[in-house]
Design an enzyme around this catalytic site. Structure first.
Site, short mmCIF file in Angstrom:
data_model
loop_
_atom_site.label_atom_id
_atom_site.label_comp_id
_atom_site.label_asym_id
_atom_site.label_seq_id
_atom_site.Cartn_x
_atom_site.Cartn_y
_atom_site.Cartn_z
N ARG A 74 0.86 -1.18 0.00
CA ARG A 74 0.00 0.00 0.00
C ARG A 74 0.89 1.23 0.00
NH1 ARG A 74 -2.05 1.01 4.33
NH2 ARG A 74 -1.48 -0.74 5.66
N TYR A 205 -0.87 -3.77 -7.16
CA TYR A 205 -0.72 -4.47 -5.88
C TYR A 205 -2.06 -4.51 -5.12
CZ TYR A 205 -0.04 -5.42 -1.06
OH TYR A 205 -0.22 -5.94 0.18
N LYS A 214 -9.46 -2.15 1.63
CA LYS A 214 -9.20 -0.97 2.46
C LYS A 214 -9.94 0.26 1.93
CE LYS A 214 -6.14 -3.22 4.92
NZ LYS A 214 -6.46 -3.67 6.28
N HIS A 234 -11.14 -1.60 11.58
CA HIS A 234 -10.03 -2.48 11.19
C HIS A 234 -9.89 -3.57 12.26
CE1 HIS A 234 -5.49 -2.53 9.85
NE2 HIS A 234 -6.18 -3.48 9.29
N SER A 256 -1.27 -2.93 11.55
CA SER A 256 -0.70 -3.95 10.65
C SER A 256 0.56 -4.52 11.31
CB SER A 256 -0.35 -3.31 9.31
OG SER A 256 -1.46 -2.62 8.80
N CYS A 258 0.84 -6.91 13.68
CA CYS A 258 0.78 -7.27 15.10
C CYS A 258 0.09 -8.62 15.30
CB CYS A 258 0.04 -6.19 15.89
SG CYS A 258 0.99 -4.68 16.08
N ASP A 285 -9.74 -9.14 9.33
CA ASP A 285 -9.20 -7.81 9.04
C ASP A 285 -10.20 -6.66 9.25
OD1 ASP A 285 -6.99 -6.21 8.20
OD2 ASP A 285 -7.83 -6.05 6.19
N ARG A 378 1.83 -12.19 -0.34
CA ARG A 378 0.48 -12.47 0.16
C ARG A 378 -0.11 -13.76 -0.39
NH1 ARG A 378 -2.03 -8.22 3.52
NH2 ARG A 378 -0.34 -6.73 3.68
C1 OXD Z 1 -3.01 -4.10 6.35
C2 OXD Z 1 -3.57 -5.24 5.62
O1 OXD Z 1 -2.02 -3.50 5.89
O2 OXD Z 1 -4.52 -5.84 6.12
O3 OXD Z 1 -3.55 -3.76 7.41
O4 OXD Z 1 -3.09 -5.56 4.52
MN MN Z 2 -5.39 -4.81 7.75
#
Ligand code: OXD
Ligand code: MN
Length: 593
Positions: A74, A205, A214, A234, A256, A258, A285, A378
């Site tokens: 991102r 991406y 998102k 989130h 992100s 964690c 998520d 991913r």
């Molecule tokens: C993030 C994701 O970056 O879920 O939070 O990809």
């Molecule tokens: Mn996320």
């Protein structure tokens, strides 16, 4: 040449025509959601080399894709919230006047799909029949995007039918994506909240181009939630089944990196399994939360799949994630094992393939010391393939939430777990969420990054208004969930993690859920309610009572420093900072004095 539209919906058709007139594709293909159509697209994508078929015996229905090397994550610095007024985007978002942004983007989109096909993807966030459902159309010139959207959302004719049957069939989120030249300098991920529109260009991406995730389910949806009286967060959603067979649900927000996906699919320790405890994953998520007819807060996962980080995923850290991506999965930017045509990534196992290509498609083996998979590589896997997917995953009304949990990565400050005194204090606890940077990311180690409610990169409006919306929701939920904070990442003097984490986090979740139902004790502290160390189940756990007491301790001096940092952070929000947050901070400081 231009395929017939799948709908008589005038608003949809007019918009698709307008966008096609600008981008000028050679043809338009409407995605109906059928397996036949997806299969023919896969064949085209294979033929062009966009995706590579993996070993269909070991990994049936699985493919590998590589993004451009400049396009792997991102891009927050190129992500904009273009509300009409700057003050509505707030100090934590990039902003540009929408008139100016549209003009700039139109030039980039102009003719960008020449020689390409435009795919029209009708999609729904959560099952289209749900009262939570929101509909969108994504236009894209990438088959990779179509195939990923088919996993991550519900797509096709089914969605168009539900849109037509909805209260206002002209209301849908308009997502436009064009790969253009994958030019970094002209990459833009732009949300126009008042227009219910997302324009993304020059990226391929996932996080930038799967517009349902998102861009829509958080940035646009958080704005819609603010307008309409609900919340887009989130957060993972999970259910804990106790030996009596009762299932209690919680939702949890972490920045992100964690371990959100790991927690969402947690496997309880043996002692819990033997007693009959189970954990069910509803989402990993994003959570959409609404007040239910019974006065509780109910949550759905708007997504249909997992777009998970591959490195570090293994049979110890997250067996359920690994088992979710054994079939019908798209892998992006991982290692290609040429010996058996499978995939690999750092942390999968200790046997990196000898004959392999790295994420860039170059000859690679681990002895060179470089990473084979991109750290942000991913897997896109259907959620239904997860062995612990909840039976309520697609329940139209969602699941009732008894606890909301916030968390971050803190070496010393935050205890293993604490509970807020009430909803308003809980909003404060969420607003001060922070993580310390690790050696894994570039930049200094141990720097505190504030990430309120883990929404900093995802809030589609002014965060001051966002906090106010949380307070407002608190006044409207007759039976609100209890709010907690956790920290799995406390370290000892040598920098080693003290708490074992992973499945053992179940012990903390058990206390949280019991507290939410008034079944466990707590002691008051300057920052909120703490468990008595004896109340965290240590059966079968190699952590002494003293160590646990240490994990639950609150260092007032560190918290006084923390309060200073919070003042600095809050100053950003100016007049829009709710007075209630100032009051909560003042109360904390008084408690610490
Ligand atoms: C993030 C994701 O970056 O879920 O939070 O990809
Ligand atoms: Mn996320």
């Amino acid at each position: 040449m231009f395929a017939l539209s799948l709908t008589n919906n005038k608003a949809v058709n007019a918009w698709v025509e307008e966008m096609a007139a600008m981008t000028r594709p050679d043809g338009i293909v409407w995605i109906d959601g059928s397996e036949e159509q997806l299969d023919s697209l896969r064949k085209q994508s294979l033929a062009s080399g966009e995706i590579i078929a993996l070993n269909q015996e070991k990994l049936p229905g699985c493919y590998l894709h590589r993004t451009a090397v400049n396009d792997v994550a991102r891009v927050e610095h190129r992500t904009f919230i273009c509300s009409r007024k700057k003050e509505n985007a707030g100090p934590t978002n990039n902003w540009m006047d929408p008139v100016e942004m549209y003009a700039r983007l139109r030039k980039l989109y102009d003719g960008s799909m020449r020689g390409r096909t435009m795919y029209v993807i009708p999609f729904s966030m959560t099952v289209p029949e749900s009262p939570f459902a929101k509909f969108g159309i994504e236009l894209t010139d990438s088959i990779y995007v179509v195939l990923n959207m088919a996993i991550m959302t519900r797509i096709g004719t089914r969605v168009l039918k539900c849109l037509d049957a909805s209260a206002d069939p002209s209301v849908f989120t308009k997502g436009l994506h064009a790969k253009a030249g994958i030019d970094e300098e002209n990459r833009y991920i732009v949300q126009f909240p008042e227009d219910n529109a997302i324009w993304s260009i020059n990226s391929g991406y996932g996080g930038n181009v799967l517009l349902g995730k998102k861009c829509f389910a958080l940035r646009i949806a958080s704005f819609l939630g603010w307008q309409e009286g609900w919340m887009a967060e989130h957060m993972l959603i999970l259910g804990i089944e106790n030996p009596k067979g009762e299932i209690r649900y919680l939702a949890a927000a972490f920045p992100s990196a964690c371990g959100k996906t790991n927690l969402a699919m947690l496997i309880p320790p043996e002692v819990y399994k033997n007693k009959g405890y189970k954990v069910w994953c509803v989402g990993d998520d994003i959570a959409w939360l609404r007040i239910g007819p019974d006065g509780r807060l109910w949550a759905v996962n708007p997504e249909a799949g997992f777009f998970g980080v591959a490195p570090g995923t293994n049979m110890k850290s997250n067996p359920n994630a690994l088992l979710s991506c054994r079939k019908d999965t798209i892998f992006t930017n991982v290692v290609h094992n040429l010996d058996d045509n499978t995939v690999w990534w750092e942390g999968l196992d200790k046997n990196p393939p000898k004959n392999a290509l790295n994420w860039k498609g170059e000859k690679w083996d681990a002895s060179g010391g470089s990473k084979g998979a991109h750290p942000n590589s991913r897997f896109t896997a259907p959620a239904k393939q997860c062995p612990c997917i909840s039976s309520e995953f697609e329940a139209p009304q969602g699941v009732p939430i008894s606890a909301l949990v916030f968390g971050g990565r803190r070496a010393k400050t935050a205890p293993l777990v604490y509970q807020s005194r009430d909803w308003d204090h809980g909003v404060f606890v969420g607003s001060i969420m922070a993580s310390e940077t690790t050696a894994a990311a570039s930049g200094a180690v141990g720097v505190v990054r504030r990430d309120p409610m883990a929404m900093l990169p995802f809030c589609g409006y002014h965060m001051g208004d966002y906090f106010a919306h949380w307070f407002e929701m608190g006044t409207k939920i007759p039976k609100p969930p209890k709010i907690f904070n956790v920290n799995w990442f406390r370290t000892d003097e040598n920098g080693n993690f003290i708490w074992p984490g992973y499945g053992e986090n179940m012990r903390v979740l058990e206390w949280i859920i019991k507290r939410a139902f008034g079944e466990a004790d707590a002691v008051d502290s300057p920052i909120g309610y703490l468990p008595k160390a004896e109340e965290i189940n240590r059966e079968g756990l190699d952590v002494s009572l003293d160590t646990l007491k240490g994990l639950l301790s609150v260092d007032k001096e560190l918290w006084r420093e923390e309060a200073k940092g919070i003042h600095e952070f809050y100053a950003k929000f100016g007049d829009k900072l709710p007075v209630k947050l100032k009051d909560e901070l003042a109360k904390l400081e008084k408690n610490l004095a």
